[in-house]
Write a protein that holds these residues in place. Structure first.
Motif, PDB file in Angstrom:
ATOM      1  N   ARG A   1     -12.201-116.238 -24.519  1.00 15.15           N
ATOM      2  CA  ARG A   1     -11.631-117.230 -25.436  1.00 15.15           C
ATOM      3  C   ARG A   1     -12.522-117.836 -26.197  1.00 15.15           C
TER       4      ARG A   1
ATOM      5  N   TRP B   1     -12.065-118.910 -29.244  1.00 14.22           N
ATOM      6  CA  TRP B   1     -11.269-119.875 -30.109  1.00 14.22           C
ATOM      7  C   TRP B   1     -11.441-121.144 -29.688  1.00 14.22           C
ATOM      8  N   GLU B   2     -11.577-121.518 -28.246  1.00 15.06           N
ATOM      9  CA  GLU B   2     -11.573-122.758 -27.671  1.00 15.06           C
ATOM     10  C   GLU B   2     -13.073-123.300 -27.709  1.00 15.06           C
TER      11      GLU B   2
ATOM     12  N   PHE C   1     -17.777-113.827 -29.445  1.00 14.85           N
ATOM     13  CA  PHE C   1     -16.791-112.702 -30.075  1.00 14.85           C
ATOM     14  C   PHE C   1     -17.060-111.489 -29.569  1.00 14.85           C
TER      15      PHE C   1
END
Length: 269
Positions: free
Chosen positions: A266, A268-269, A42
């Protein structure tokens, strides 16, 4: 009267608090990634998004500042010199869509946002320089980031990036820098395409006949979207990425840096 004019010009050029917030987010997220504070993926996401938005502000500022010195004295009153993204003419095209493009496909594509009163500017060279100023900013930032990554100053073999429990071959922060550099290089190359609505077309437009310009003008609002669709639906994106990797390799930056940086981005993957 002179004091009032000077004060007004100072206010027109004062850096916006919004831009300072973006810079603070950039610096704070960079510290978090380097120190390992919080969720590293993040942190990479915040760093890249903040860095990308800062570069978009500087991109548009370069257009505005060049236009001001070329004869458009209305630039300051419109707030374009404050680096405030909310002052630009098309926030959707200039900031929302470019960030969405990065999230969806890893494509660095700034959009036009500064409304320039072209009738105030004399000379085709000046018009071309105004359009070229934005991509030049991306070139300078991209080179600076690539030099930082290639220097190895942020590499830390003792603390490699971790993805899905597996240690990767590079550290998180230089990977984030590599991905941000990839976006800057891709933004410069894409924006220099002679497609209506992009800066590349703005560079060549002054040299076209009036008849040709009028024929192309209705398509200008859709140029950036057309480029994105082509890259999203065809193999053009892969070919283009390979070209960008060739450029990064010239600076001694392995494609592992931007590739790992995008994976971390990314989250969230």
């Amino acid at each position: 009267m002179t004091f009032a004019t000077t004060q007004r010009r100072s206010e027109e050029s004062r850096i916006s608090p919004v831009f300072w917030v973006l810079l603070a987010t950039l610096v704070t997220s960079a510290w978090a990634v380097v120190s390992g504070f919080g969720n590293p993926r993040f942190g990479v996401f915040l760093f890249v998004v903040a860095g990308w938005m800062v570069s978009l502000c500087l991109h548009e500022y370069a257009h505005a500042r060049t236009a001001l010195h070329s004869g458009d004295i209305t630039i300051g009153a419109k707030g374009y010199l404050t680096l405030n993204p909310f002052k630009y003419a098309h926030a959707l095209l200039s900031f929302v869509l470019p960030v969405v493009f990065v999230i969806m496909g890893g494509i660095g594509l700034p959009g036009g946002a500064v409304y320039i009163e072209r009738h105030r500017i004399r000379g085709r060279v000046k018009h071309s320089l105004i359009s070229a100023a934005g991509p030049l900013v991306n070139v300078v930032i991209g080179i600076g980031l690539l030099v930082l990554v290639s220097s190895g100053v942020f590499d830390d073999p003792a603390h490699p990036a971790v993805l899905n429990g597996q240690e990767l071959i590079v550290s998180a922060f230089p990977a984030a820098l590599g991905f941000l550099a990839f976006l800057q290089v891709s933004a410069a190359l894409l924006n220099l395409l002679p497609v209506p609505g992009l800066d590349g077309y703005g560079i060549v437009e002054p040299w076209l006949s009036l008849k040709t310009r009028r024929a192309i003008e209705p398509f200008a609002p859709y140029g950036m979207l057309a480029v994105f669709v082509i890259f999203w639906q065809t193999a053009a994106s892969r070919w283009f990425s390979d070209l960008v990797f060739v450029i990064t390799d010239l600076f001694g930056v392995s494609k592992a840096y931007p590739v790992v940086g995008q994976f971390l981005f990314r989250f969230w993957e």
